[in-house]
Scaffold this active site. Structure first.
Site, PDB file in Angstrom:
ATOM      1  N   PRO A   2       0.765  -1.278   0.212  1.00 49.35           N
ATOM      2  CA  PRO A   2       0.095  -0.182   0.039  1.00 49.35           C
ATOM      3  C   PRO A   2       0.917   1.271   0.117  1.00 49.35           C
ATOM      4  O   PRO A   2       1.647   1.436   0.844  1.00 49.35           O
ATOM      5  CB  PRO A   2      -0.874  -0.196   1.348  1.00 49.35           C
ATOM      6  CG  PRO A   2      -0.138  -1.269   1.902  1.00 49.35           C
ATOM      7  CD  PRO A   2       0.623  -1.968   1.256  1.00 49.35           C
ATOM      8  N   GLU A   3       0.511   2.161  -0.974  1.00 51.51           N
ATOM      9  CA  GLU A   3       1.396   3.553  -1.367  1.00 51.51           C
ATOM     10  C   GLU A   3       0.268   4.623  -0.621  1.00 51.51           C
ATOM     11  O   GLU A   3      -0.829   4.069  -0.070  1.00 51.51           O
ATOM     12  CB  GLU A   3       1.818   3.624  -2.380  1.00 51.51           C
ATOM     13  CG  GLU A   3       2.733   2.728  -3.340  1.00 51.51           C
ATOM     14  CD  GLU A   3       4.096   3.240  -2.615  1.00 51.51           C
ATOM     15  OE1 GLU A   3       4.529   4.040  -1.876  1.00 51.51           O
ATOM     16  OE2 GLU A   3       5.101   1.972  -2.806  1.00 51.51           O
ATOM     17  N   ARG A 110       1.917 -10.440   6.279  1.00 43.09           N
ATOM     18  CA  ARG A 110       3.347 -10.505   6.362  1.00 43.09           C
ATOM     19  C   ARG A 110       3.726  -9.893   7.621  1.00 43.09           C
ATOM     20  O   ARG A 110       4.857  -9.735   8.088  1.00 43.09           O
ATOM     21  CB  ARG A 110       4.129  -9.975   5.096  1.00 43.09           C
ATOM     22  CG  ARG A 110       3.892 -10.333   3.960  1.00 43.09           C
ATOM     23  CD  ARG A 110       4.475  -9.960   2.673  1.00 43.09           C
ATOM     24  NE  ARG A 110       6.090  -9.728   2.694  1.00 43.09           N
ATOM     25  CZ  ARG A 110       6.521  -9.096   1.766  1.00 43.09           C
ATOM     26  NH1 ARG A 110       6.057  -8.759   0.703  1.00 43.09           N
ATOM     27  NH2 ARG A 110       8.087  -9.438   2.021  1.00 43.09           N
TER      28      ARG A 110
END
Ligand SMILES: [Zn+2]
Length: 271
Positions: A2-3, A110
């Site tokens: 996600p940016e 993650r």
């Protein structure tokens, strides 16, 4: 990963369901995120009203009377607003239960995401205090970049990806905005004129705004019980397009490595 546009889209997606809601409970199934979640988090947050959710860089800030919850989605994190009785699946690490019988659920396969709670002014928090200006704010100007860049013997791409200089310009958006501005990604930051910085600042704002706008179509995904809300495909001009024709000159897009990151550019259009 996600940016900034995905984080901003997440904020807009969850805000209507969380704003002004009382937190009735917090369930933490896994404390081992990027940093260990503080054991007192549930106590700190329970009974608090979420007054607003704002964003600083890629941190979501849940503002309450007692303090601020600081949440980062990391590499693979996502948020959803679901019914309270929705069973938890693998990687659903944290639930924030709300008085409206909904739950804000944080999923992160993650576990590079993070959750902190601070009772002090959030701008003093160690994760926040050294951050540069927001790219879409009025503080982010060509004058600022140009004066900050004098004597910086580093590649412009590394310069704009440094969160102390400006936040939220990730690898994709650095390549895209340098292409739009016609600036070679390896050019020294100190050797770029003010007028070219004007183009660059405009380009950075343009690519980020376009990405945030395209996220608008995914806002309803945040109340779906499954899936990865807020992850959307953008139209890229150079990113991931090595060998394909440049939109402007039709020569093949080039690829190089800068700061250990893949960098895409047009050798003809960017100088
Ligand atoms: Zn070109």
């Amino acid at each position: 990963m996600p940016e900034l546009p995905e984080v901003e889209t997440s904020r807009r997606g969850i805000l209507p369901y969380c704003k002004n809601q009382l937190v009735t409970g917090v369930i933490i199934r896994n404390f081992n995120l990027r940093w260990p979640v503080n054991r007192s988090l549930a106590n700190q947050l329970s009974g608090q009203r979420i007054e607003n959710i704002s964003r600083r860089a890629k941190y979501l800030l849940f503002e309450t009377d007692r303090g601020t919850l600081i949440l980062h989605l990391g590499m693979s994190g996502s948020l959803r607003v679901i019914c309270n009785d929705e069973p938890a699946l693998k990687h659903d690490h944290v639930d924030i239960q709300l008085a409206n019988k909904r739950t804000l659920r944080f999923n992160d396969p993650r576990r590079f995401g993070s959750i902190h709670f601070t009772r002090r002014p959030v701008e003093q928090h160690k994760l926040i205090r050294d951050l540069g200006p927001e790219p879409l704010s009025a503080d982010f100007t060509a004058d600022y970049l140009h004066s900050t860049a004098s004597n910086r013997k580093i590649a412009i791409k590394n310069f704009i990806m440094n969160s102390r200089i400006v936040v939220g310009v990730g690898n994709i958006y650095a390549s895209e905005s340098l292409y739009l501005a016609g600036i070679h990604p390896a050019r020294m930051a100190s050797r770029i004129s003010l007028s070219r910085y004007e183009k660059l600042v405009t380009s950075i704002k343009q690519v980020l705004r376009a990405a945030i706008d395209s996220g608008g179509s995914t806002l309803n995904d945040f109340i779906q019980p499954d899936g990865q809300p807020g992850y959307f495909q953008h139209h890229f001009r150079v990113y991931g397009k090595s060998g394909q024709p440049c939109e402007q000159c039709h020569r093949p897009i080039s690829q190089m490595t800068i700061g250990q990151r893949s960098t895409f550019y047009c050798a003809q259009c960017q100088r």
